[in-house]
Design an enzyme around this catalytic site. Sequence first.
Site, PDB file in Angstrom:
ATOM      1  N   TYR A 118      -2.318  -0.534  10.574  1.00 17.84           N
ATOM      2  CA  TYR A 118      -2.320  -0.845   9.144  1.00 17.84           C
ATOM      3  C   TYR A 118      -1.020  -0.378   8.487  1.00 17.84           C
ATOM      4  O   TYR A 118      -0.380  -1.135   7.743  1.00 17.84           O
ATOM      5  CB  TYR A 118      -3.527  -0.171   8.490  1.00 17.84           C
ATOM      6  CG  TYR A 118      -3.645  -0.387   7.010  1.00 17.84           C
ATOM      7  CD1 TYR A 118      -4.068  -1.599   6.484  1.00 17.84           C
ATOM      8  CD2 TYR A 118      -3.346   0.638   6.111  1.00 17.84           C
ATOM      9  CE1 TYR A 118      -4.193  -1.796   5.128  1.00 17.84           C
ATOM     10  CE2 TYR A 118      -3.457   0.459   4.742  1.00 17.84           C
ATOM     11  CZ  TYR A 118      -3.883  -0.766   4.253  1.00 17.84           C
ATOM     12  OH  TYR A 118      -3.996  -0.961   2.893  1.00 17.84           O
ATOM     13  N   SER A 166       0.843  -1.192   0.000  1.00 22.29           N
ATOM     14  CA  SER A 166       0.000   0.000   0.000  1.00 22.29           C
ATOM     15  C   SER A 166       0.878   1.241   0.000  1.00 22.29           C
ATOM     16  O   SER A 166       2.020   1.225   0.478  1.00 22.29           O
ATOM     17  CB  SER A 166      -0.903   0.023   1.233  1.00 22.29           C
ATOM     18  OG  SER A 166      -1.551   1.261   1.389  1.00 22.29           O
TER      19      SER A 166
END
Length: 701
Positions: free
Chosen positions: A590, A577
């Site tokens: 995250y 990501s």
Amino acid sequence: MTPTSIRPFPRWDDARAATLDEPGLLLYRSNLLGSDLRITNYGGGNTSAKIRQTDPLSGETVEVLWVKGSGGDVGSMKLDGFSTLYMDKLRDLKKLYRGLAHEDEMVGYLPHCTFNLNSRAASIDTPLHSSLPYAHVDHMHPDAVIAIAAMAHSEAITRQVFEGTVGWLPWLRPGYELGQRLAEYDAAHPGLRGIVLAGHGLFSWGDTAKSCYENTVDLIERAQGWLAQQREAKKVAVFGGPAVQALPEPERDATLARLLPVLRGLSNEGAPKLLHLNTSAEVMEFVNSADLAPLAALGTSCPDHFLRTKIRPLIVPEAVYTLAGAELRAALGGLLAAYRADYAAYYERCKRANSPALRDPNPVVILLPRIGMVTIAKDKATARIAGEFYVNAINVMREANAVDRYVGLPEQEAFDIEYWLLEEAKLQRMPKPKPLVGKVALITGGAGGIGQAIARRFLSEGACVVLADIDAEALQGVEAELAKAHGKDHVRGAVCNVTDEASVIAAFDRAALEFGGVDILVSNAGIASAAPIDETSLALWNKNQSILATGYFLVGREAFKVMKAQGSGGSIVMIASKNGMVASAQASAYCAAKAAEIQLSRSFALEGAPLGIRSNVVNPDAVIRGSKIWTGQWSAERAAANKVDEGDLEAFYRERSMLKRSVFPEDIAEATYFFAAEHLSAKSTGNILNVDAGNLAAFTR
């Protein structure tokens, strides 16, 4: 005469036939015959009809031969699979025939006989249909008839079985000469229902499409019934009786998961291959039998069989199964080297002055006592079909040996078919394979939007994919959808929890059993969460680490093991990501886990480089459409963190990007394909490709 225990063949449907014209009836008959592998296998056999049609040039009514074209399959073909040729021109070719030594040149004349500019190439079997005087002709390869054709006393037994209604000819390679001999034999023996060609198959005919079909099926049923009666009367132990018992399924699968990646890697000769496992009752009876070695050594009889399977298989001794690591690799390598040397010697013994060059000398069929049969080919469908053909050969050997003595085709005859210049020309006409043909990709999170997009991209380039996902219901639907679009040979699903070591290992074992191993890993399974640091619970932190860090490690490690065992490199692509490069507020768990993925990929790149295993990262950002992580709380949480309405999130991310563009699953798939494809990124490892429409803070340099 057919015992009630024998499964009947498909029957002719008069109601359906009444709606069809003559070409349609030929197609219906062909598809019906090809629907049962006991009649003929994939790509095997051919059918024809002589039909009166209007000549587009003269306007006159002429006789046209409709015959299955080169490379077609009677079971699945459509009307465009038939060649159409003027019968008067085909008959006139006899004036040009210069004898057996020159028969191959007759194929060059067939395009000159084409009716109505039909582009479908005529096959070498065209003269077999044009030379016989019947309106409808079938040439099939039924197991029961080939068993009779492959017996030592085939001619006498043919007379006995069919009570003089079916003729017999000695083996002759298909072509113009065989067509002439079929016609001569038929003319000399009026009233025949068909002719058996030794070691090959059955020619049968009829005045109508229906009578031809029913004649063909009745002759096959008669052969089946006679063989069944003989087996019952003789009480012969099948294949000499069992010599060993099958392994229990769990032990068998564990052995195969260890064995097949090594076998697959060692069998590669300049191009990747895929495996197909067959553990059917017919196969197990053969591989566990006392007569396995002597019968396998005889090779197959029907040319359609050995063109798919090579003249004989490789038998792997059971002692090899107990080995692992370097010992297993050495043992299998030795067996394959011996097979290749034997095949090369066969080529040298039999080659002609104009023979094509030696082809891949590795085995296609590998027999494993107590386990089953593995077939190896350039793609999954070809491997599966090769296995089906060898099952036909097993059926032939079983029936022939139960009644008489099975005989294979003479070695020189087999070679002359395998290395026939016309067969070589057919191979040369085949289209260039797509870039990922022969490759296997395992995609975690395969039922999600990004996972599906990656799978579709890989499938479009010829790969086989294993979709791994924890959502069994979603996985089943996606697997069915992709199999329908790309063929059932190419797609498998594996329910997998990436945080569970045993579950991950089972997914890779499934890939090994289905395809032989894994070449590409796409680690994509994921979640997303948001919370301020002081409100991030240990459970939330651990959940992110478990799925996004530990999960990526587990699937990466198992892929690495399989790729190392195969010894032919591989590609690992981690879908991380933008958050792995630059932190976002209220997403510490995250972001930290995504950063771990990036560093983990670098570790795989470092240790994989000496083995040819590449590892790279694709960093998406804000993939909202089709992405499952946005269906939970993540959407609302990110909207709150960025102080926008949830419905405006996609526009917010688009406007935040430098390029002012939205990022879609297909964009991630394209980047992933770049890293997966050797022809695009063979020299790229340890790299990161951002797919975020431009984010200055996430620049990698």
